[in-house]
Design an enzyme around this catalytic site. Structure first.
Site, PDB file in Angstrom:
ATOM      1  N   ARG A  46       0.812  -1.223   0.000  1.00 15.39           N
ATOM      2  CA  ARG A  46       0.000   0.000   0.000  1.00 15.39           C
ATOM      3  C   ARG A  46       0.844   1.272   0.000  1.00 15.39           C
ATOM      4  O   ARG A  46       0.329   2.352  -0.237  1.00 15.39           O
ATOM      5  CB  ARG A  46      -0.976  -0.008   1.192  1.00 15.39           C
ATOM      6  CG  ARG A  46      -1.934   1.175   1.207  1.00 15.39           C
ATOM      7  CD  ARG A  46      -3.067   1.019   2.208  1.00 15.39           C
ATOM      8  NE  ARG A  46      -2.627   0.493   3.477  1.00 15.39           N
ATOM      9  CZ  ARG A  46      -1.973   1.197   4.403  1.00 15.39           C
ATOM     10  NH1 ARG A  46      -1.704   2.462   4.207  1.00 15.39           N
ATOM     11  NH2 ARG A  46      -1.621   0.633   5.533  1.00 15.39           N
ATOM     12  N   TYR A 100     -14.595  12.017 -19.813  1.00 21.32           N
ATOM     13  CA  TYR A 100     -14.984  10.645 -19.482  1.00 21.32           C
ATOM     14  C   TYR A 100     -16.121  10.662 -18.443  1.00 21.32           C
ATOM     15  O   TYR A 100     -16.023  11.367 -17.427  1.00 21.32           O
ATOM     16  CB  TYR A 100     -13.763   9.909 -18.927  1.00 21.32           C
ATOM     17  CG  TYR A 100     -14.054   8.507 -18.485  1.00 21.32           C
ATOM     18  CD1 TYR A 100     -14.342   7.511 -19.418  1.00 21.32           C
ATOM     19  CD2 TYR A 100     -14.059   8.162 -17.142  1.00 21.32           C
ATOM     20  CE1 TYR A 100     -14.609   6.216 -19.003  1.00 21.32           C
ATOM     21  CE2 TYR A 100     -14.325   6.868 -16.734  1.00 21.32           C
ATOM     22  CZ  TYR A 100     -14.598   5.915 -17.670  1.00 21.32           C
ATOM     23  OH  TYR A 100     -14.872   4.634 -17.263  1.00 21.32           O
ATOM     24  N   ASP A 172      -6.112  14.036 -18.610  1.00 17.76           N
ATOM     25  CA  ASP A 172      -6.401  12.620 -18.810  1.00 17.76           C
ATOM     26  C   ASP A 172      -5.856  12.282 -20.198  1.00 17.76           C
ATOM     27  O   ASP A 172      -6.415  12.680 -21.210  1.00 17.76           O
ATOM     28  CB  ASP A 172      -7.921  12.388 -18.731  1.00 17.76           C
ATOM     29  CG  ASP A 172      -8.270  10.909 -18.733  1.00 17.76           C
ATOM     30  OD1 ASP A 172      -7.516  10.133 -19.346  1.00 17.76           O
ATOM     31  OD2 ASP A 172      -9.300  10.535 -18.137  1.00 17.76           O
ATOM     32  N   LYS A 197      -6.694   0.723 -20.329  1.00 20.53           N
ATOM     33  CA  LYS A 197      -6.858   0.936 -21.773  1.00 20.53           C
ATOM     34  C   LYS A 197      -5.548   0.612 -22.518  1.00 20.53           C
ATOM     35  O   LYS A 197      -5.137  -0.522 -22.507  1.00 20.53           O
ATOM     36  CB  LYS A 197      -7.359   2.356 -22.014  1.00 20.53           C
ATOM     37  CG  LYS A 197      -8.502   2.772 -21.069  1.00 20.53           C
ATOM     38  CD  LYS A 197      -9.771   1.964 -21.268  1.00 20.53           C
ATOM     39  CE  LYS A 197     -10.752   2.123 -20.109  1.00 20.53           C
ATOM     40  NZ  LYS A 197     -11.153   3.482 -19.799  1.00 20.53           N
TER      41      LYS A 197
HETATM   42  C1  LIG Z   1     -11.686   4.192 -18.715  1.00 15.37           C
HETATM   43  C2  LIG Z   1     -11.306   5.607 -18.538  1.00 15.37           C
HETATM   44  C3  LIG Z   1     -11.127   6.149 -17.264  1.00 15.37           C
HETATM   45  C4  LIG Z   1     -11.373   5.355 -15.988  1.00 15.37           C
HETATM   46  O1  LIG Z   1     -10.481   4.301 -15.873  1.00 15.37           O
HETATM   47  P1  LIG Z   1     -10.836   2.918 -15.081  1.00 15.37           P
HETATM   48  O2  LIG Z   1      -9.601   2.137 -15.290  1.00 15.37           O
HETATM   49  O3  LIG Z   1     -12.052   2.360 -15.696  1.00 15.37           O
HETATM   50  O4  LIG Z   1     -11.062   3.298 -13.665  1.00 15.37           O
HETATM   51  C5  LIG Z   1     -10.753   7.481 -17.174  1.00 15.37           C
HETATM   52  N1  LIG Z   1     -10.581   8.234 -18.279  1.00 15.37           N
HETATM   53  C6  LIG Z   1     -10.743   7.740 -19.520  1.00 15.37           C
HETATM   54  C7  LIG Z   1     -10.543   8.621 -20.698  1.00 15.37           C
HETATM   55  C8  LIG Z   1     -11.115   6.415 -19.696  1.00 15.37           C
HETATM   56  O5  LIG Z   1     -11.305   5.937 -20.930  1.00 15.37           O
END
Ligand SMILES: *Cc1c(COP(=O)(O)O)cnc(C)c1O
Length: 381
Positions: A46, A100, A172, A197
């Site tokens: 952690r 998102y 992001d 992703k």
């Molecule tokens: C999927 C996604 C997230 C969130 O990620 P998780 O791994 O599902 O928690 C945040 N921003 C974007 C652009 C995403 O595609």
């Protein structure tokens, strides 16, 4: 050492040398308990400092051209910990309106509980960000290319605005990945990813990451050690394995996306295509300037009378699928999934129609993808 190239970073940075057996790849260290006597670092899962976590973070930092990174159990853990590290009671966040869906929900549902206020911009132009800034704004958060309409925000312009008012910036960078965009080079303070992703890339890992200066990462760490949310070392190791091919995968996917966007644009049954690589995209020139490639995500709308739901059901190769960025092509209806919790009016305000289909372009042969789309359209007509 000279700056390493993308695929060399993907393959080699953050490898753990197997000194005992001389194996070619990093060993997995599963210990959740490490010695505390006479050690420089007190390791604990952690604390985000088990060997696999610590070393993979070096790869992510190198890919984002910065000093440090933290790896989390999900993209939402990464984003929420980052926000909570830089925002406290009485602070204000300016956040892009096209975003998102999970991030939107997080802000709306959690911030009021902690006395943090926020303003969603009216658009993604720098003037929209300027108009949303208040006396107590501490952070501006952007997403470009954005989900699901692939709008492009002028990163440098937003950074300039923020710096002039001593406001921090975060992005992001999930859709572009470090292969196609390096926001730190454009002045952004913190870069976050849903590693579920492109980092993972095979639709079998849930993880997240933030990359930034050591100073900012230390500040996030101080919050994260309290909230928990580190990733298991087994999964960290899988993520390392995946990231070795990040450059190869994303470049191949980006190439396919360009071909697909051009083909869809000319297709008589397709009404609209959203892809920053198309000259018709309103911010095509800006995308060319600030990105290394246009990415492998695109969206399109079928012409009136062709049902988006039935279309996706008729696909044989391309999978209607909740997530994105795997090596396989997938499609999704944003209004039924990522943006389902928004009201119809909210969706319409940001341009998400029921006809909209988001396409995550994979590595398949382009001709097979085309053929699948055409056969699905033929089923409907
Ligand atoms: C999927 C996604 C997230 C969130 O990620 P998780 O791994 O599902 O928690 C945040 N921003 C974007 C652009 C995403 O595609």
């Amino acid at each position: 050492m000279k700056k390493l190239g993308l695929n060399t970073i993907c393959t080699h940075v953050g490898e753990i040398k197997d000194k005992q057996f001389k194996g070619a790849v990093s060993p997995i260290y599963l210990s959740s308990s490490y010695e505390f006597l006479d050690v420089d670092v007190k390791r604990y899962p952690r604390y985000f400092n088990t060997p696999n976590q610590e070393y993979l973070a070096k790869k992510i930092a190198a890919l984002e051209h910065t000093e440090a990174a933290l790896i989390f159990g999900s993209g939402m853990a990464a984003i929420s910990h980052m926000f909570f590290a830089f925002l406290e009671k009485g602070d204000h966040l300016v956040v892009q309106n096209t975003l998102y869906g999970g991030t939107v929900n997080f802000i709306k549902e959690e911030f009021p509980k902690y006395g943090i206020t926020y303003t969603f911009t009216n658009g993604y132009k720098v003037e929209d960000f300027e108009a949303a800034i208040k006396e107590n704004t501490k952070l501006i958060h952007i997403e470009t290319p954005s989900n699901p309409l692939l709008t492009i925000t002028d990163i440098k312009a937003v950074v300039k605005l923020a710096k002039s008012k001593q406001i921090l910036t975060s992005i992001d960078n999930t859709f572009a990945s470090p292969v196609n965009q390096n926001p730190i080079d454009l002045g952004i303070d913190m870069v976050m990813h849903s590693a579920t992703k492109y980092f993972g890339g095979h639709s079998d890992i849930c993880a997240g990451a933030v990359a930034s200066s050591q100073e900012h990462i230390d500040r996030i760490w101080n919050v994260s050690k309290n909230l928990g949310g580190s990733l298991s070392d087994m999964t960290v190791w899988m993520l390392e394995r995946s990231m070795k091919t990040l450059g190869l995968r994303v470049k191949a996917q980006t190439k396919n996306a360009m071909k697909l966007a051009k083909w869809l644009y000319k297709h008589p049954k397709i009404a609209k295509v959203y892809y920053p690589g198309l000259k018709t995209h309103p911010e095509h020139k800006l995308a060319k300037l600030q990105m290394n490639g246009f990415g492998a995500m695109l969206s399109f709308e079928l012409i009136e009378g062709l049902d988006a739901y039935e279309f996706q059901k008729a696909l044989k190769l391309i999978k209607p699928s909740m997530s994105l960025a795997g090596i396989e092509s997938t499609v999704i209806s944003p209004h039924l999934t990522s943006h389902a919790l928004l009201t119809q009016e909210e969706r319409e305000a940001v341009g998400i129609s029921d006809q909209l289909i988001r396409f995550s372009v994979g590595i398949e042969e382009f001709k097979d993808v085309k053929r699948d789309i055409d056969q699905a359209i033929a089923v409907l007509t």
